[in-house]
Write an enzyme that holds these catalytic residues in place. Structure first.
Site, PDB file in Angstrom:
ATOM      1  N   ASP A  17       0.689  -1.379   0.030  1.00  0.00           N
ATOM      2  CA  ASP A  17      -0.008  -0.042  -0.039  1.00  0.00           C
ATOM      3  C   ASP A  17       0.821   1.283  -0.036  1.00  0.00           C
ATOM      4  O   ASP A  17       0.558   2.166   0.700  1.00  0.00           O
ATOM      5  CB  ASP A  17      -0.995   0.076   1.128  1.00  0.00           C
ATOM      6  CG  ASP A  17      -1.602  -1.292   1.463  1.00  0.00           C
ATOM      7  OD1 ASP A  17      -2.146  -1.819   0.333  1.00  0.00           O
ATOM      8  OD2 ASP A  17      -1.891  -1.786   2.481  1.00  0.00           O
ATOM      9  N   LYS A  20       2.342   2.109  -5.121  1.00  0.00           N
ATOM     10  CA  LYS A  20       3.244   1.699  -6.007  1.00  0.00           C
ATOM     11  C   LYS A  20       2.404   1.605  -7.386  1.00  0.00           C
ATOM     12  O   LYS A  20       2.960   2.079  -8.468  1.00  0.00           O
ATOM     13  CB  LYS A  20       3.362   0.187  -5.963  1.00  0.00           C
ATOM     14  CG  LYS A  20       4.356  -0.216  -4.895  1.00  0.00           C
ATOM     15  CD  LYS A  20       4.571  -1.703  -4.615  1.00  0.00           C
ATOM     16  CE  LYS A  20       3.197  -2.461  -4.174  1.00  0.00           C
ATOM     17  NZ  LYS A  20       2.823  -2.139  -3.003  1.00  0.00           N
ATOM     18  N   GLY A  44      -4.316  -4.487  -4.189  1.00  0.00           N
ATOM     19  CA  GLY A  44      -5.305  -3.555  -4.842  1.00  0.00           C
ATOM     20  C   GLY A  44      -4.430  -2.138  -4.961  1.00  0.00           C
ATOM     21  O   GLY A  44      -4.057  -1.679  -4.005  1.00  0.00           O
ATOM     22  N   HIS A  45      -4.221  -1.736  -6.251  1.00  0.00           N
ATOM     23  CA  HIS A  45      -3.536  -0.567  -6.734  1.00  0.00           C
ATOM     24  C   HIS A  45      -4.695   0.533  -6.853  1.00  0.00           C
ATOM     25  O   HIS A  45      -5.653   0.246  -7.998  1.00  0.00           O
ATOM     26  CB  HIS A  45      -2.752  -0.671  -7.873  1.00  0.00           C
ATOM     27  CG  HIS A  45      -1.525  -1.640  -7.696  1.00  0.00           C
ATOM     28  ND1 HIS A  45      -0.651  -1.474  -6.617  1.00  0.00           N
ATOM     29  CD2 HIS A  45      -0.988  -2.421  -8.524  1.00  0.00           C
ATOM     30  CE1 HIS A  45       0.200  -2.387  -6.603  1.00  0.00           C
ATOM     31  NE2 HIS A  45       0.065  -2.954  -7.761  1.00  0.00           N
ATOM     32  N   GLN A 229       2.200  -5.726  -3.051  1.00  0.00           N
ATOM     33  CA  GLN A 229       2.632  -5.798  -1.442  1.00  0.00           C
ATOM     34  C   GLN A 229       3.728  -5.318  -1.263  1.00  0.00           C
ATOM     35  O   GLN A 229       4.303  -4.458  -2.304  1.00  0.00           O
ATOM     36  CB  GLN A 229       2.554  -7.395  -1.099  1.00  0.00           C
ATOM     37  CG  GLN A 229       1.131  -7.707  -1.064  1.00  0.00           C
ATOM     38  CD  GLN A 229       0.861  -8.747  -2.106  1.00  0.00           C
ATOM     39  OE1 GLN A 229       1.646  -9.421  -2.554  1.00  0.00           O
ATOM     40  NE2 GLN A 229      -0.380  -9.374  -2.217  1.00  0.00           N
TER      41      GLN A 229
HETATM   42  P1  GDP Z   1      -0.448   0.406  -3.930  1.00  0.00           P
HETATM   43  O1  GDP Z   1      -1.009  -1.087  -3.544  1.00  0.00           O
HETATM   44  O2  GDP Z   1       1.088   0.355  -3.259  1.00  0.00           O
HETATM   45  O3  GDP Z   1      -0.393   0.804  -5.183  1.00  0.00           O
HETATM   46  O4  GDP Z   1      -1.198   1.287  -2.831  1.00  0.00           O
HETATM   47  P2  GDP Z   1      -2.717   1.619  -2.562  1.00  0.00           P
HETATM   48  O5  GDP Z   1      -3.252   1.985  -4.061  1.00  0.00           O
HETATM   49  O6  GDP Z   1      -3.449   0.555  -1.764  1.00  0.00           O
HETATM   50  O7  GDP Z   1      -2.653   2.997  -1.902  1.00  0.00           O
HETATM   51  C1  GDP Z   1      -2.132   4.130  -2.254  1.00  0.00           C
HETATM   52  C2  GDP Z   1      -3.466   5.108  -2.038  1.00  0.00           C
HETATM   53  O8  GDP Z   1      -2.468   6.349  -1.877  1.00  0.00           O
HETATM   54  C3  GDP Z   1      -4.180   5.365  -3.308  1.00  0.00           C
HETATM   55  O9  GDP Z   1      -5.391   5.757  -2.816  1.00  0.00           O
HETATM   56  C4  GDP Z   1      -3.395   6.797  -3.970  1.00  0.00           C
HETATM   57  O10 GDP Z   1      -4.296   7.161  -4.804  1.00  0.00           O
HETATM   58  C5  GDP Z   1      -3.077   7.351  -2.837  1.00  0.00           C
HETATM   59  N1  GDP Z   1      -1.873   8.101  -3.073  1.00  0.00           N
HETATM   60  C6  GDP Z   1      -0.660   7.579  -3.840  1.00  0.00           C
HETATM   61  N2  GDP Z   1       0.393   8.683  -3.739  1.00  0.00           N
HETATM   62  C7  GDP Z   1      -0.162   9.574  -2.994  1.00  0.00           C
HETATM   63  C8  GDP Z   1       0.205  10.775  -2.440  1.00  0.00           C
HETATM   64  O11 GDP Z   1       1.651  10.960  -2.839  1.00  0.00           O
HETATM   65  N3  GDP Z   1      -0.462  11.672  -1.551  1.00  0.00           N
HETATM   66  C9  GDP Z   1      -1.409  11.058  -1.395  1.00  0.00           C
HETATM   67  N4  GDP Z   1      -2.306  11.949  -0.572  1.00  0.00           N
HETATM   68  N5  GDP Z   1      -2.301  10.072  -1.714  1.00  0.00           N
HETATM   69  C10 GDP Z   1      -1.451   9.077  -2.457  1.00  0.00           C
END
Ligand code: GDP
Length: 431
Positions: A17, A20, A44-45, A229
């Site tokens: 989370d 990525k 979930g991205h 992950q």
């Molecule tokens: P992933 O699985 O690593 O892709 O992460 P997730 O998608 O679960 O969580 C990332 C969340 O953080 C998503 O809702 C993104 O839109 C949000 N996000 C990503 N980068 C940033 C950022 O720089 N600032 C903020 N406020 N939200 C972000």
């Protein structure tokens, strides 16, 4: 001879989370192919494009860029039904997918009995033994893979062999379900028929991903390999047993797609400017309850797949250093810096004081010690100014730059990207 294309791995450096999806989405602009190398639909991205929000579980985030080819490597476990739900939903939202998605012939199929097994096993486990799985069947599917009972995409082309292999794996799981006293196997046959009826359609997308990627790189095209992950959830290098059932770290990008490790040129580690963890298991730098709720709200820290609240804590450089080492990071992408904009001061864990009083800068192998140790913190001043609109490093508040400099020093990996919001444009390239 033409110049070889660049091959970059994007890997999470905490408990997943990290954002990525957003970083892959930004980098995908500059590459020709994006490939996923492990995991299943438990990851979930979340990616924001303009006002639209896309949650991608199995298809690489690169799909949101016109014309990019997206592959699912042999290292993934693929839930056929969910895969096509995601595929069709993207198409309904106007994304042109023709010829753009490929699935490795060697990828494992995650079938309905895996999901059932996961849910029954987790709900019948004693509280202290719960792993906090997403209940999507990922663990049992990888168990079948390692137990050599797995069913692969290529098996779909041979109905007789498929039936035999499915029968062996399914009977074994049903026996275990009976032992656990679950009567939930009734609906299984229908779910199996539904899943396997999509086999022909999946075969239409099947490819030899290792061969395709290697040929593309030779041809001078560039490739991004996307992990799911994070490092702390890696089966070998994470907080075992509170981990996922695959290797999430950068070396798995080669094994999980079928390219050789020497093809990889750079590894970008994604870290949040703080730390979060969903599921069970220790989080050494966990905030006190009030701060935890505050940052969870500010950062929207709820799981993209399950909606579960994530626990939040200070940036843990002991973990990030471990991640830099096991992944061989060539650079960092720091996300969610903006979430810390209102804090007057910040803490960063620089070492751990172990239960026996010794101080270490190394991430311990003993997972249970993580709930007994005390992080050694360093306090840094906050910047108390909005960063969401900043697009150049020099325009960030001085204290925000100092915070990034300290992250860089403590991890030994240079910061290459800083994300300051959910939108594509909210990214600061560094250097
Ligand atoms: P992933 O699985 O690593 O892709 O992460 P997730 O998608 O679960 O969580 C990332 C969340 O953080 C998503 O809702 C993104 O839109 C949000 N996000 C990503 N980068 C940033 C950022 O720089 N600032 C903020 N406020 N939200 C972000």
């Amino acid at each position: 001879m033409s110049k070889r294309g660049a091959c970059t791995v994007v890997v999470g450096c905490q408990w997943g989370d990290e954002g990525k999806g957003k970083i892959v989405d930004v980098l995908a602009e500059t590459v020709d192919i994006v490939a996923r190398y492990q995991g299943g639909a438990n990851a979930g991205h979340t990616v924001h494009v303009g006002e639209a929000e896309f949650i991608l579980h199995q298809i690489p985030s690169g799909i949101l860029h016109d014309g990019k080819r997206c592959l699912l490597g042999n290292g993934v476990v693929l839930d056929i039904r969910q895969f096509f739900e995601e595929y069709d939903a993207l198409r309904e939202r106007g994304i042109d997918l023709d010829g753009r998605v490929g699935v490795s012939y060697r990828a494992q199929l995650l079938l309905p009995y895996h999901r059932l097994m996961d849910q029954v096993a987790e709900s019948s486990a004693a509280a202290s033994d719960k792993i906090g799985t997403t209940g999507r069947g990922i663990g049992p599917a990888y168990e079948d893979k390692a137990g050599r009972r797995g069913v692969r995409v290529v098996d779909l082309a041979n109905p007789q062999r498929l039936a035999k292999r499915v029968d062996v794996a399914k009977s074994r799981i049903c026996e275990r379900l009976d032992e656990l006293g679950s009567g939930a196997t009734d609906a299984l046959d229908r779910a199996m028929d539904e899943a396997l009826s999509l086999g022909e359609r999946l075969l239409g997308l099947a490819a030899d991903t290792g061969w395709e990627l290697t040929a593309a790189l030779k041809d001078g095209r560039s490739v991004l390999l996307e992990g799911a992950q994070g490092t702390a959830l890696d089966l070998d290098h994470g907080t075992y047993p509170f981990v996922t059932s695959s290797n999430t770290t950068a070396a798995a990008a080669a094994t999980g797609t079928g390219i050789g490790p020497t093809a990889i040129g750079s590894v970008i580690g994604v870290v949040k400017a703080y730390t979060t963890r969903v599921g069970e298991g220790p989080l050494p730098t966990a905030f006190e309850p009030d701060m935890d709720a505050h940052i969870r709200e500010l950062g929207g820290e709820f799981g993209a797949t399950t909606g579960r609240p994530r626990r939040c804590g200070w940036f843990d450089s002991v973990l990030a250093r471990h991640a830099a080492q096991v992944n061989g990071l060539t650079g960092l992408a720091v996300t969610k810096l903006d979430v810390l904009d209102t804090l007057s001061e910040l803490q960063v864990a620089v070492a751990y004081r172990m239960p026996d009083g010794s101080v270490t800068e190394h991430f311990p192998a003993d997972t249970w010690s993580l709930s007994e140790l005390e992080p050694v913190y360093e306090t840094l001043p906050g910047w108390e100014a909005p960063t969401g609109g900043v697009t150049r490093l020099e325009d960030l508040p001085r204290n925000a730059r100092a915070y990034l400099d300290r992250m860089e020093e403590l991890t030994g990996a240079p910061v290459q990207w800083v994300s300051v919001g959910t939108r594509r444009s909210q990214i600061i390239p560094v250097g």
